[in-house]
Design a protein around this motif. Structure first.
Motif, PDB file in Angstrom:
ATOM      1  N   SER A 267      45.017  51.914  39.249  1.00 12.01           N
ATOM      2  CA  SER A 267      43.711  51.344  38.904  1.00 12.01           C
ATOM      3  C   SER A 267      42.844  51.143  40.137  1.00 12.01           C
ATOM      4  N   GLY A 268      43.478  51.039  41.300  1.00  4.11           N
ATOM      5  CA  GLY A 268      42.781  50.658  42.521  1.00  4.11           C
ATOM      6  C   GLY A 268      43.053  49.217  42.889  1.00  4.11           C
ATOM      7  N   GLY A 269      43.852  48.525  42.059  1.00  4.12           N
ATOM      8  CA  GLY A 269      44.207  47.137  42.321  1.00  4.12           C
ATOM      9  C   GLY A 269      45.366  46.998  43.295  1.00  4.12           C
TER      10      GLY A 269
ATOM     11  N   SER B 170      43.857  57.711  37.332  1.00  2.00           N
ATOM     12  CA  SER B 170      43.079  56.508  37.044  1.00  2.00           C
ATOM     13  C   SER B 170      42.251  56.727  35.787  1.00  2.00           C
TER      14      SER B 170
ATOM     15  N   HIS C 124      34.576  46.021  35.931  1.00  5.85           N
ATOM     16  CA  HIS C 124      34.993  46.054  37.333  1.00  5.85           C
ATOM     17  C   HIS C 124      35.399  47.473  37.740  1.00  5.85           C
TER      18      HIS C 124
ATOM     19  N   GLU D  77      36.839  49.235  41.007  1.00  5.06           N
ATOM     20  CA  GLU D  77      38.236  49.409  41.380  1.00  5.06           C
ATOM     21  C   GLU D  77      38.586  50.889  41.511  1.00  5.06           C
TER      22      GLU D  77
ATOM     23  N   THR E  11      42.000  47.280  48.407  1.00 11.10           N
ATOM     24  CA  THR E  11      42.362  47.193  46.987  1.00 11.10           C
ATOM     25  C   THR E  11      41.383  46.238  46.313  1.00 11.10           C
ATOM     26  N   TRP E  12      41.224  46.397  44.995  1.00 14.25           N
ATOM     27  CA  TRP E  12      40.293  45.539  44.262  1.00 14.25           C
ATOM     28  C   TRP E  12      40.977  44.966  43.029  1.00 14.25           C
ATOM     29  N   SER E  13      40.923  43.636  42.881  1.00 11.24           N
ATOM     30  CA  SER E  13      41.541  42.973  41.743  1.00 11.24           C
ATOM     31  C   SER E  13      40.549  42.286  40.816  1.00 11.24           C
TER      32      SER E  13
ATOM     33  N   HIS F 213      35.431  39.567  45.950  1.00 12.19           N
ATOM     34  CA  HIS F 213      36.279  38.921  44.952  1.00 12.19           C
ATOM     35  C   HIS F 213      35.750  37.504  44.677  1.00 12.19           C
TER      36      HIS F 213
END
Length: 233
Positions: free
Chosen positions: A8-10, A31, A38, A41, A182-184, A192
């Motif tokens: 996902s990019g998380g 992905s 979002h 990500e 990374t992006w959550s 964030h």
């Protein structure tokens, strides 16, 4: 083992990609754009594929995502603040999301001669997201063996399904995951937010793993209050 990673990019999936690259043979990242608010990500997933030197397959699921209504991740519904709790974070469930993504992932793997599809579902997701639980992953693996019987032998690889997000941070750090890449956050802002469930869980995981968190949060101290409130319940 030639392994495709659902990414996902998380933090979780990018860490898994680095772990697989070090311990197996990472073949590609897959992905999904399902219309998530979002979706930034996905840029981090693409960057991970470039960094690891593998193809990045971005699957357009926006028409499917539009039909999976009622989630704060896809509809105009506020993402709740605070630690993960069933009564609040259920609104972030996208029905059958993992099952749909994994089915596509298995198809891509079979078409390209891969032996495994890896996903970073972990123990912290179990009580909210039914398609992250061990019973689901075991059943899905068995179903896919039947779906591809006689055509391909692809297995589901879930190294963290019985472990915690802190374990992912520990293993990710050991394998050199650039956590800042990374992006959550479910809110998809410039940085964030620090307040939504996934931000709180992310910050707590670094704390429990005793690993420095390089993430910039709009509200960097909220996580501690959220964790304390959860423990008081």
């Amino acid at each position: 083992m030639n392994t495709l990673v659902i990414c996902s990019g998380g933090l979780d999936s990018v860490s898994l990609a680095h772990i697989v690259a070090a311990e197996h043979r990472l073949t590609r990242l897959v992905s999904f754009d399902y219309g998530q608010r979002h979706r930034k990500e996905l840029d981090f997933a693409a960057a991970a594929a470039h960094r690891l030197g593998v193809p990045h397959h971005l699957i357009d699921m926006r028409t499917i995502g539009a039909a999976l209504t009622g989630s704060a991740l896809t509809d105009d519904i506020d993402v709740p603040d605070g630690h993960y709790a069933e009564e609040t974070m259920r609104i972030t469930v996208v029905p059958n999301r993992n099952a749909i993504m994994l089915a596509i992932g298995f198809g891509v793997a079979a078409a390209n001669g891969d032996n495994a599809v890896a996903t970073a579902v972990h123990g912290g997701d179990h009580f909210i997201y039914p398609d992250c639980r061990p019973a689901f992953t075991q059943a899905f693996d068995a179903m896919q063996r039947m779906a591809l019987d006689g055509y391909a032998d692809v297995r589901l690889f879930t190294p963290f399904v019985e472990r915690t997000k802190a374990d992912i941070v520990t293993e990710g750090a050991r394998h050199g995951t650039p956590f800042a890449e990374t992006w959550s956050c479910y809110k998809g802002g410039a940085v964030h937010c620090g307040r939504c469930g996934t931000c709180v869980e992310r910050r707590e995981a670094f704390h429990l793993a005793d690993v420095e968190d390089p993430t910039t949060y709009a509200d960097p101290d909220f996580w501690a209050r959220a964790v304390a409130e959860k423990e008081e319940r």
